[in-house]
Motif scaffolding. Structure first.
Motif, mmCIF file in Angstrom:
data_model
loop_
_atom_site.group_PDB
_atom_site.id
_atom_site.type_symbol
_atom_site.label_atom_id
_atom_site.label_comp_id
_atom_site.label_asym_id
_atom_site.label_seq_id
_atom_site.Cartn_x
_atom_site.Cartn_y
_atom_site.Cartn_z
ATOM 1 N N VAL A 139 20.931 8.699 3.004
ATOM 2 C CA VAL A 139 21.005 7.250 2.830
ATOM 3 C C VAL A 139 19.991 6.825 1.774
ATOM 4 C CG1 VAL A 139 21.816 6.830 5.187
ATOM 5 C CG2 VAL A 139 19.361 6.906 4.718
ATOM 6 N N PRO A 140 20.239 5.706 1.092
ATOM 7 C CA PRO A 140 19.328 5.257 0.030
ATOM 8 C C PRO A 140 18.118 4.500 0.573
ATOM 9 C CG PRO A 140 21.218 3.801 0.127
ATOM 10 C CD PRO A 140 21.472 4.876 1.139
ATOM 11 N N LEU A 141 17.368 5.139 1.419
ATOM 12 C CA LEU A 141 16.144 4.564 1.989
ATOM 13 C C LEU A 141 15.040 5.603 1.909
ATOM 14 C CD1 LEU A 141 17.164 2.631 5.241
ATOM 15 C CD2 LEU A 141 16.119 1.665 3.203
ATOM 16 N N ALA A 142 13.821 5.121 1.734
ATOM 17 C CA ALA A 142 12.679 6.019 1.826
ATOM 18 C C ALA A 142 12.484 6.452 3.277
ATOM 19 C CB ALA A 142 11.424 5.334 1.296
ATOM 20 N N VAL A 143 11.885 7.617 3.450
ATOM 21 C CA VAL A 143 11.655 8.113 4.810
ATOM 22 C C VAL A 143 10.818 7.124 5.606
ATOM 23 C CG1 VAL A 143 10.598 9.968 6.148
ATOM 24 C CG2 VAL A 143 11.828 10.503 4.044
ATOM 25 N N GLU A 144 9.839 6.492 4.954
ATOM 26 C CA GLU A 144 8.985 5.526 5.639
ATOM 27 C C GLU A 144 9.792 4.332 6.143
ATOM 28 O OE1 GLU A 144 8.497 6.770 2.730
ATOM 29 O OE2 GLU A 144 6.550 7.771 2.645
ATOM 30 N N ASP A 145 10.720 3.841 5.293
ATOM 31 C CA ASP A 145 11.526 2.681 5.698
ATOM 32 C C ASP A 145 12.431 3.014 6.872
ATOM 33 O OD1 ASP A 145 10.495 0.868 3.896
ATOM 34 O OD2 ASP A 145 11.909 1.397 2.323
ATOM 35 N N ARG A 147 0.808 -1.217 0.000
ATOM 36 C CA ARG A 147 0.000 0.000 0.000
ATOM 37 C C ARG A 147 0.847 1.275 0.000
ATOM 38 N NH1 ARG A 147 -4.543 -1.791 4.507
ATOM 39 N NH2 ARG A 147 -5.692 -3.194 3.141
ATOM 40 N N ARG A 148 2.164 1.133 0.002
ATOM 41 C CA ARG A 148 3.027 2.312 0.004
ATOM 42 C C ARG A 148 2.830 3.084 -1.295
ATOM 43 N NH1 ARG A 148 9.184 1.505 1.254
ATOM 44 N NH2 ARG A 148 8.229 1.154 3.282
ATOM 45 N N PRO A 149 2.906 4.417 -1.244
ATOM 46 C CA PRO A 149 2.781 5.202 -2.484
ATOM 47 C C PRO A 149 3.843 4.806 -3.492
ATOM 48 C CG PRO A 149 2.592 6.624 -0.554
ATOM 49 C CD PRO A 149 2.984 5.259 -0.052
ATOM 50 N N VAL A 150 3.449 4.787 -4.740
ATOM 51 C CA VAL A 150 4.351 4.345 -5.800
ATOM 52 C C VAL A 150 5.582 5.240 -5.897
ATOM 53 C CG1 VAL A 150 4.535 4.033 -8.302
ATOM 54 C CG2 VAL A 150 2.468 3.313 -7.106
ATOM 55 N N THR A 175 12.044 5.367 9.022
ATOM 56 C CA THR A 175 11.182 5.589 10.188
ATOM 57 C C THR A 175 10.797 4.265 10.833
ATOM 58 O OG1 THR A 175 10.298 7.632 9.254
ATOM 59 C CG2 THR A 175 8.982 6.549 10.940
ATOM 60 N N ASP A 176 10.389 3.282 10.016
ATOM 61 C CA ASP A 176 10.053 1.957 10.562
ATOM 62 C C ASP A 176 11.251 1.328 11.260
ATOM 63 O OD1 ASP A 176 7.526 2.256 9.574
ATOM 64 O OD2 ASP A 176 7.861 1.039 7.776
ATOM 65 N N LEU A 177 12.452 1.471 10.649
ATOM 66 C CA LEU A 177 13.644 0.858 11.228
ATOM 67 C C LEU A 177 13.948 1.458 12.599
ATOM 68 C CD1 LEU A 177 16.849 -0.049 9.305
ATOM 69 C CD2 LEU A 177 17.040 1.114 11.480
ATOM 70 N N VAL A 178 13.931 2.793 12.688
ATOM 71 C CA VAL A 178 14.225 3.448 13.972
ATOM 72 C C VAL A 178 13.147 3.109 14.997
ATOM 73 C CG1 VAL A 178 14.547 5.675 15.111
ATOM 74 C CG2 VAL A 178 15.496 5.304 12.839
ATOM 75 N N ASP A 179 11.889 3.123 14.603
ATOM 76 C CA ASP A 179 10.796 2.801 15.534
ATOM 77 C C ASP A 179 10.914 1.375 16.049
ATOM 78 O OD1 ASP A 179 9.774 5.315 15.297
ATOM 79 O OD2 ASP A 179 8.185 4.783 13.881
ATOM 80 N N VAL A 180 11.279 0.444 15.173
ATOM 81 C CA VAL A 180 11.407 -0.957 15.591
ATOM 82 C C VAL A 180 12.496 -1.099 16.652
ATOM 83 C CG1 VAL A 180 12.268 -3.194 14.806
ATOM 84 C CG2 VAL A 180 10.440 -2.065 13.564
ATOM 85 N N LEU A 181 13.638 -0.447 16.420
ATOM 86 C CA LEU A 181 14.753 -0.596 17.366
ATOM 87 C C LEU A 181 14.442 0.072 18.703
ATOM 88 C CD1 LEU A 181 17.817 -0.026 15.010
ATOM 89 C CD2 LEU A 181 16.745 -2.163 15.701
ATOM 90 N N ILE A 182 13.834 1.252 18.678
ATOM 91 C CA ILE A 182 13.504 1.931 19.941
ATOM 92 C C ILE A 182 12.388 1.195 20.662
ATOM 93 C CG2 ILE A 182 12.667 4.076 20.950
ATOM 94 C CD1 ILE A 182 14.026 5.610 18.753
#
Length: 427
Positions: A323-329, A277-280, A331-338
């Motif tokens: 970094v070569p990541l979308a802001v959403e990705d 469902r992520r924006p294209v 954000t998910d990575l930082v949220d998961v670790l915290i």
């Protein structure tokens, strides 16, 4: 391209201008010489006519020669039959040109000493020689001024050609640069970018082709998303049925293991649905500022850290780390670790988060999350007590998607340490 067009026009124009300027300058010099020698020839003939008509009247001849020498740029002298010289100046008797004229030959000489016209006048008692001399400066009179004008006009034409070439190159290159800019925007993930169809016919065709490619790319991504989303939704039904069947298992230990596995499967499917469902627009070459994103997530979690009396220490760089990541990705990575720290450590546990750049062989961005909690279990697959390890799996998958990696260990504080290494992106 603009520079090449300008250089091409300059070279072509300068070749044409030089091809005309050099012959024109030579022609101007020749015309100046011809004009000066024509004046000298006219003076010499006038004196020769008088010498032939009145050979016995030296006073009249002397007066006439003096008048010619005063009014003109030429110097005229006469060697009479009896050896007298009229007009002053050095002796004419030793001049080779005069000796040649005494033999009855009329001629003109132009050399590095200037120009000379010699006319023999045959009278009853011998030959009288008339010589008109033109200085070198008089032979070149007006040539320098004419050359300056011609060369100046050539330079003006060359500058004008350069200006026109620059404008022409701009009209050609600007539409191409706009098409290139649109291509870069598409590469960075902005699938709504379209090139303006303008410029030369070839540039317009290129813009149409790029716009068509963007349209087709968007259609393919939408189709792929729809297919993945439909597949993930189809998986929900059998998972739900599997959960219901697991609840009917009488063995508590087996039922608990099955429920844990089904939970992991359910979260994996949810992640797939979220990804579908992520924006294209975030699919093509995504990049983001890691510093800004991590700072945003820290601000989000700080309220909960204060509420749980946790010492949250944050060390972020001043500048951007792309970094070569979308802001959403990210954000998910930082949220998961915290969230992993908040969920599996007691309240009041210290938490440290750092973001910095390392540059060994290639530049990388390192994100460290460390705590003073119980740390990871001693098993082969490091995970916290009571955790399924799904959070770290999500972090590993996000990092691996852009060429990064996740490493776990023991923090200096005594708890768990998670190190995420991401490649540095341009921009």
């Amino acid at each position: 391209m603009r520079r090449r067009i300008s250089w091409l026009v300059v070279v072509t124009t300068s070749t044409v201008i030089v091809s005309f300027v050099i012959p024109l300058c030579l022609l101007v010099r020749t015309l100046a010489e011809d004009r000066a020698m024509a004046a000298a020839d006219q003076d010499a003939r006038s004196v020769a006519i008088l010498a032939a008509g009145a050979p016995d009247d030296p006073r009249q001849l002397r007066a006439f020669v003096s008048g010619i020498n005063r009014r003109g740029a030429t110097t005229t002298r006469v060697l009479t039959t009896d050896g007298r010289e009229v007009g002053g100046g050095p002796s004419m008797k030793q001049d080779p040109d005069v000796r040649r004229a005494l033999r009855g030959e009329a001629f003109t000489v132009v050399d590095d000493r200037g120009g000379r016209v010699l006319l023999p006048v045959v009278v009853a008692d011998g030959t009288t020689v008339v010589r008109s001399t033109v200085a070198v400066a008089d032979l070149r009179r007006g040539v320098a001024r004419a050359w300056t004008g011609i060369i100046g006009l050539g330079a003006v034409l060359l500058v004008l050609a350069l200006v026109l070439a620059s404008r022409l190159g701009k009209r050609i290159s600007e539409p191409l640069l706009e098409v290139a800019g649109t291509a870069h925007r598409l590469r960075e993930g902005d699938l709504a970018a379209r090139a303006e169809v303008r410029g030369t016919q070839e540039t317009q065709e290129l813009a149409r082709a790029l716009n068509g490619l963007a349209e087709r790319t968007g259609e393919l991504l939408v189709s792929e998303r729809a297919a993945v989303g439909d597949l993930s939704h189809r998986l929900r039904t059998p998972v739900t049925a599997l959960r219901l069947d697991a609840e009917g298992v009488t063995d508590p230990e087996l039922a608990q293991r099955l429920q844990a596995h089904i939970t992991v499967l359910q979260r994996t499917i949810d992640a797939i649905v979220k990804e579908a469902r992520r924006p294209v627009r975030t699919d093509l070459a995504p990049i983001c500022d890691a510093t800004a994103t991590v700072r945003s997530r820290v601000d989000f979690w700080r309220a909960l850290a204060d509420d749980q009396d946790r010492d949250l220490r944050v060390l972020l760089p001043e500048g951007r780390l792309v970094v070569p990541l979308a802001v959403e990705d990210l954000t998910d990575l930082v949220d998961v670790l915290i969230d992993n720290v908040f969920a599996h450590t007691p309240e009041g546990t210290r938490l440290r988060l750092e973001l910095h750049e390392v540059d060994h062989r290639e530049p990388h961005v390192v994100l460290l999350v460390a705590d003073a909690g119980p740390g990871f279990s001693a098993g082969g697959r490091q995970q916290r007590e009571g955790s399924t390890g799904l959070g770290l799996d999500i972090a590993r998958r996000i990092a691996a998607g852009c060429g990064g990696r996740v490493r776990t260990g023991t923090a200096p504080e005594g708890g768990a340490l998670v190190e995420v290494v991401l490649p540095r992106a341009a921009g």
